[in-house]
Design a protein around this motif. Sequence first.
Motif, PDB file in Angstrom:
ATOM      1  N   ARG A   1       0.838  -1.202   0.000  1.00  0.00           N
ATOM      2  CA  ARG A   1       0.000   0.000   0.000  1.00  0.00           C
ATOM      3  C   ARG A   1       0.870   1.247   0.000  1.00  0.00           C
ATOM      4  O   ARG A   1       2.013   1.214   0.448  1.00  0.00           O
ATOM      5  CB  ARG A   1      -0.914   0.040   1.239  1.00  0.00           C
ATOM      6  CG  ARG A   1      -2.028  -0.994   1.232  1.00  0.00           C
ATOM      7  CD  ARG A   1      -2.873  -0.874   2.488  1.00  0.00           C
ATOM      8  NE  ARG A   1      -4.004  -1.782   2.478  1.00  0.00           N
ATOM      9  CZ  ARG A   1      -5.191  -1.513   1.963  1.00  0.00           C
ATOM     10  NH1 ARG A   1      -5.411  -0.330   1.400  1.00  0.00           N
ATOM     11  NH2 ARG A   1      -6.171  -2.392   1.995  1.00  0.00           N
ATOM     12  N   GLU A   2       0.311   2.331  -0.508  1.00  0.00           N
ATOM     13  CA  GLU A   2       0.964   3.620  -0.341  1.00  0.00           C
ATOM     14  C   GLU A   2       0.930   3.988   1.142  1.00  0.00           C
ATOM     15  O   GLU A   2       0.092   3.495   1.895  1.00  0.00           O
ATOM     16  CB  GLU A   2       0.237   4.701  -1.150  1.00  0.00           C
ATOM     17  CG  GLU A   2       0.266   4.473  -2.651  1.00  0.00           C
ATOM     18  CD  GLU A   2       1.646   4.666  -3.252  1.00  0.00           C
ATOM     19  OE1 GLU A   2       2.576   5.060  -2.514  1.00  0.00           O
ATOM     20  OE2 GLU A   2       1.807   4.401  -4.457  1.00  0.00           O
ATOM     21  N   GLN A   3       1.859   4.831   1.563  1.00  0.00           N
ATOM     22  CA  GLN A   3       1.871   5.195   2.968  1.00  0.00           C
ATOM     23  C   GLN A   3       0.645   6.046   3.308  1.00  0.00           C
ATOM     24  O   GLN A   3       0.095   6.727   2.434  1.00  0.00           O
ATOM     25  CB  GLN A   3       3.147   5.940   3.323  1.00  0.00           C
ATOM     26  CG  GLN A   3       3.203   7.393   2.903  1.00  0.00           C
ATOM     27  CD  GLN A   3       4.417   8.092   3.498  1.00  0.00           C
ATOM     28  OE1 GLN A   3       5.551   7.798   3.126  1.00  0.00           O
ATOM     29  NE2 GLN A   3       4.188   9.010   4.417  1.00  0.00           N
ATOM     30  N   PRO A   4       0.200   5.996   4.551  1.00  0.00           N
ATOM     31  CA  PRO A   4      -0.944   6.816   4.961  1.00  0.00           C
ATOM     32  C   PRO A   4      -0.591   8.286   4.925  1.00  0.00           C
ATOM     33  O   PRO A   4       0.573   8.671   5.108  1.00  0.00           O
ATOM     34  CB  PRO A   4      -1.215   6.343   6.391  1.00  0.00           C
ATOM     35  CG  PRO A   4       0.098   5.804   6.863  1.00  0.00           C
ATOM     36  CD  PRO A   4       0.752   5.202   5.659  1.00  0.00           C
TER      37      PRO A   4
ATOM     38  N   ALA B   1       3.468  13.048  10.591  1.00  0.00           N
ATOM     39  CA  ALA B   1       3.962  14.202   9.832  1.00  0.00           C
ATOM     40  C   ALA B   1       3.703  14.081   8.343  1.00  0.00           C
ATOM     41  O   ALA B   1       3.745  15.077   7.626  1.00  0.00           O
ATOM     42  CB  ALA B   1       5.455  14.375  10.102  1.00  0.00           C
ATOM     43  N   GLY B   2       3.459  12.862   7.852  1.00  0.00           N
ATOM     44  CA  GLY B   2       3.189  12.686   6.433  1.00  0.00           C
ATOM     45  C   GLY B   2       4.411  12.817   5.557  1.00  0.00           C
ATOM     46  O   GLY B   2       4.299  12.930   4.332  1.00  0.00           O
ATOM     47  N   ALA B   3       5.613  12.785   6.164  1.00  0.00           N
ATOM     48  CA  ALA B   3       6.841  12.825   5.369  1.00  0.00           C
ATOM     49  C   ALA B   3       7.071  11.456   4.730  1.00  0.00           C
ATOM     50  O   ALA B   3       6.599  10.429   5.228  1.00  0.00           O
ATOM     51  CB  ALA B   3       8.022  13.204   6.253  1.00  0.00           C
ATOM     52  N   THR B   4       7.791  11.427   3.628  1.00  0.00           N
ATOM     53  CA  THR B   4       8.002  10.192   2.880  1.00  0.00           C
ATOM     54  C   THR B   4       8.781   9.181   3.720  1.00  0.00           C
ATOM     55  O   THR B   4       9.879   9.488   4.222  1.00  0.00           O
ATOM     56  CB  THR B   4       8.763  10.485   1.580  1.00  0.00           C
ATOM     57  OG1 THR B   4       8.016  11.423   0.813  1.00  0.00           O
ATOM     58  CG2 THR B   4       8.982   9.219   0.770  1.00  0.00           C
ATOM     59  N   TRP B   5       8.238   7.970   3.857  1.00  0.00           N
ATOM     60  CA  TRP B   5       8.828   6.997   4.781  1.00  0.00           C
ATOM     61  C   TRP B   5      10.246   6.628   4.382  1.00  0.00           C
ATOM     62  O   TRP B   5      11.103   6.414   5.231  1.00  0.00           O
ATOM     63  CB  TRP B   5       7.954   5.752   4.906  1.00  0.00           C
ATOM     64  CG  TRP B   5       7.998   4.788   3.758  1.00  0.00           C
ATOM     65  CD1 TRP B   5       7.130   4.696   2.713  1.00  0.00           C
ATOM     66  CD2 TRP B   5       8.958   3.730   3.544  1.00  0.00           C
ATOM     67  NE1 TRP B   5       7.485   3.679   1.856  1.00  0.00           N
ATOM     68  CE2 TRP B   5       8.602   3.063   2.350  1.00  0.00           C
ATOM     69  CE3 TRP B   5      10.082   3.292   4.238  1.00  0.00           C
ATOM     70  CZ2 TRP B   5       9.331   1.988   1.828  1.00  0.00           C
ATOM     71  CZ3 TRP B   5      10.823   2.225   3.728  1.00  0.00           C
ATOM     72  CH2 TRP B   5      10.434   1.583   2.538  1.00  0.00           C
TER      73      TRP B   5
ATOM     74  N   THR C   1       2.760   0.252   4.997  1.00  0.00           N
ATOM     75  CA  THR C   1       2.978   0.032   3.566  1.00  0.00           C
ATOM     76  C   THR C   1       3.277  -1.432   3.248  1.00  0.00           C
ATOM     77  O   THR C   1       3.181  -1.852   2.104  1.00  0.00           O
ATOM     78  CB  THR C   1       4.149   0.893   3.062  1.00  0.00           C
ATOM     79  OG1 THR C   1       5.310   0.611   3.852  1.00  0.00           O
ATOM     80  CG2 THR C   1       3.816   2.379   3.178  1.00  0.00           C
ATOM     81  N   GLY C   2       3.640  -2.187   4.260  1.00  0.00           N
ATOM     82  CA  GLY C   2       3.893  -3.602   4.048  1.00  0.00           C
ATOM     83  C   GLY C   2       2.987  -4.490   4.869  1.00  0.00           C
ATOM     84  O   GLY C   2       2.768  -5.655   4.539  1.00  0.00           O
ATOM     85  N   SER C   3       2.425  -3.943   5.943  1.00  0.00           N
ATOM     86  CA  SER C   3       1.627  -4.765   6.861  1.00  0.00           C
ATOM     87  C   SER C   3       0.136  -4.622   6.658  1.00  0.00           C
ATOM     88  O   SER C   3      -0.636  -5.477   7.092  1.00  0.00           O
ATOM     89  CB  SER C   3       1.957  -4.381   8.313  1.00  0.00           C
ATOM     90  OG  SER C   3       1.554  -3.042   8.565  1.00  0.00           O
ATOM     91  N   GLY C   4      -0.289  -3.533   6.027  1.00  0.00           N
ATOM     92  CA  GLY C   4      -1.727  -3.288   5.899  1.00  0.00           C
ATOM     93  C   GLY C   4      -2.354  -2.797   7.184  1.00  0.00           C
ATOM     94  O   GLY C   4      -3.568  -2.777   7.329  1.00  0.00           O
ATOM     95  N   LYS C   5      -1.514  -2.392   8.154  1.00  0.00           N
ATOM     96  CA  LYS C   5      -2.015  -1.893   9.425  1.00  0.00           C
ATOM     97  C   LYS C   5      -1.080  -0.793   9.916  1.00  0.00           C
ATOM     98  O   LYS C   5       0.135  -0.977   9.960  1.00  0.00           O
ATOM     99  CB  LYS C   5      -2.089  -3.026  10.459  1.00  0.00           C
ATOM    100  CG  LYS C   5      -2.669  -2.603  11.807  1.00  0.00           C
ATOM    101  CD  LYS C   5      -2.721  -3.793  12.757  1.00  0.00           C
ATOM    102  CE  LYS C   5      -3.300  -3.392  14.111  1.00  0.00           C
ATOM    103  NZ  LYS C   5      -3.344  -4.534  15.059  1.00  0.00           N
ATOM    104  N   VAL C   6      -1.656   0.345  10.284  1.00  0.00           N
ATOM    105  CA  VAL C   6      -0.855   1.481  10.709  1.00  0.00           C
ATOM    106  C   VAL C   6      -0.599   1.418  12.214  1.00  0.00           C
ATOM    107  O   VAL C   6      -1.522   1.178  12.994  1.00  0.00           O
ATOM    108  CB  VAL C   6      -1.568   2.810  10.368  1.00  0.00           C
ATOM    109  CG1 VAL C   6      -0.803   3.991  10.940  1.00  0.00           C
ATOM    110  CG2 VAL C   6      -1.721   2.950   8.863  1.00  0.00           C
TER     111      VAL C   6
ATOM    112  N   LEU D   1      -4.975   3.930   6.122  1.00  0.00           N
ATOM    113  CA  LEU D   1      -4.182   3.213   5.139  1.00  0.00           C
ATOM    114  C   LEU D   1      -4.291   3.862   3.764  1.00  0.00           C
ATOM    115  O   LEU D   1      -5.348   4.358   3.369  1.00  0.00           O
ATOM    116  CB  LEU D   1      -4.657   1.759   5.041  1.00  0.00           C
ATOM    117  CG  LEU D   1      -4.217   0.814   6.153  1.00  0.00           C
ATOM    118  CD1 LEU D   1      -4.926  -0.524   5.999  1.00  0.00           C
ATOM    119  CD2 LEU D   1      -2.711   0.608   6.124  1.00  0.00           C
ATOM    120  N   GLY D   2      -3.183   3.832   3.041  1.00  0.00           N
ATOM    121  CA  GLY D   2      -3.185   4.339   1.680  1.00  0.00           C
ATOM    122  C   GLY D   2      -3.710   3.302   0.705  1.00  0.00           C
ATOM    123  O   GLY D   2      -3.971   2.148   1.064  1.00  0.00           O
ATOM    124  N   PRO D   3      -3.867   3.674  -0.559  1.00  0.00           N
ATOM    125  CA  PRO D   3      -4.370   2.739  -1.571  1.00  0.00           C
ATOM    126  C   PRO D   3      -3.378   1.619  -1.864  1.00  0.00           C
ATOM    127  O   PRO D   3      -2.171   1.762  -1.625  1.00  0.00           O
ATOM    128  CB  PRO D   3      -4.577   3.632  -2.794  1.00  0.00           C
ATOM    129  CG  PRO D   3      -3.645   4.782  -2.582  1.00  0.00           C
ATOM    130  CD  PRO D   3      -3.612   5.014  -1.114  1.00  0.00           C
TER     131      PRO D   3
END
Length: 421
Positions: A136-139, A190-194, A223-228, A263-265
């Motif tokens: 998934r894309e990051q939240p 913060a929404g910064a790129t992981w 982005t890998g687990s499907g859970k934030v 979660l992102g798309p």
Amino acid sequence: MALLPSPPSPADGARSDDVVAWVAEHLGDLTLEEPEEIRAGGLRGGQSAADAALASLDITGYARSRSTVEPPSRRGASRMSPYIRHGLLTLNEVWDAVADAPTRDRSRYRDELLWQEYARHLYARVGSHLGASLTREQPRPTVSAHDTWSDDPWPARMRCMESIVDELHEDGWLVNQTRMWLASQWAVRAGATWRDGEDQMFTHLIDGSRAANRLGWQWTVGTGSGKVYGFSRWQVEKRAPSLCGSCALSSACPIQDWPTAALGPSVDGPSLATGDTPAGPAETVGEGGDEVWLTAESLGSVDPALAADDARPAVFVFDEPLLRRLRLSGKRLVFLAETLGELAAVRPLEVRRGRVADELAGRRLAATHAPVPGWARIAAALDPVEVHPWPWLVRPTRSSVRSFSAWRRASERGGRSPAGK
């Protein structure tokens, strides 16, 4: 091409300052810091330090205290990861060392060792794709929440962030709980790129591993687990209450509530389903290597190629193009130099700096397979005449690497779990 003098050795009375000076002189133009700013981190390198850590390993109470952050004296984390990361200790050795620990502590600790093994399997399967979001894309937080952190994803005005970042920069090591806090704060709040945050953490970690670090970030930010994993004040108050008490923002905490990001798309990432995972040879292939090519993945006396012949000389190359690109903290290079200096005191060792394939061209090399993309690429150019197996804790098969739980279940069903040791 550059042949370097051997790093100072404790056997010759060398001190940590001597190794720092060696790194500053011979590698200082490749580090994050200026040469005069290089110093050692919080853990010493070398086989003797690794052996001492293993001999004193006591995980009694680990299940209860593994996530404690403050005070440091109550932390249950074992600090074995730098020695495992650089092959001074194998996962098998550490697994066996805790065989007599209390059942619950042993189970939780071995879960962490299996997680490290899973990270290696995943990295061996997907390689550089682990640097991109897997599922998934990051939240992304709301616009207003993102604006709060636009100046710094790890703001020093928050005592929890200031303390953790200081420890990262000073020691080059963090407990897993605070690694998760940093990752969640950076990307989820913060929404910064992981990937940028992962790079910053990797730069300073003595145990920096793209396999473990990237997996940890992807698991934490979803982005890998499907859970934030949402970082908020209650975690700090539970694991490190003194930080909130000394924070100037204690009465106006910006992480008082749960983060708003979801979660992102989904993304079209690499296949994680049942498939082949490159594992290297199960038995030694070839013979007749004149010297052992050592890598940062496997610098211990138990390195299979090294252990096969006590008298055979070894060679290690500081990969100049890679280090120039990464600009790692000198703490990591000091750790490696301490290890190499100690090794050079007990057997012939050549230390070089340059492009690895050029430095070692034309040599008849023995080597131990390493489950990282760089090893495969360089080995293809060097064509070692003797390749030894990597000491897997659980040898890869065609099991899924979609999740740790799925991977572990498949390993246990196939009788491949080390739990029966």
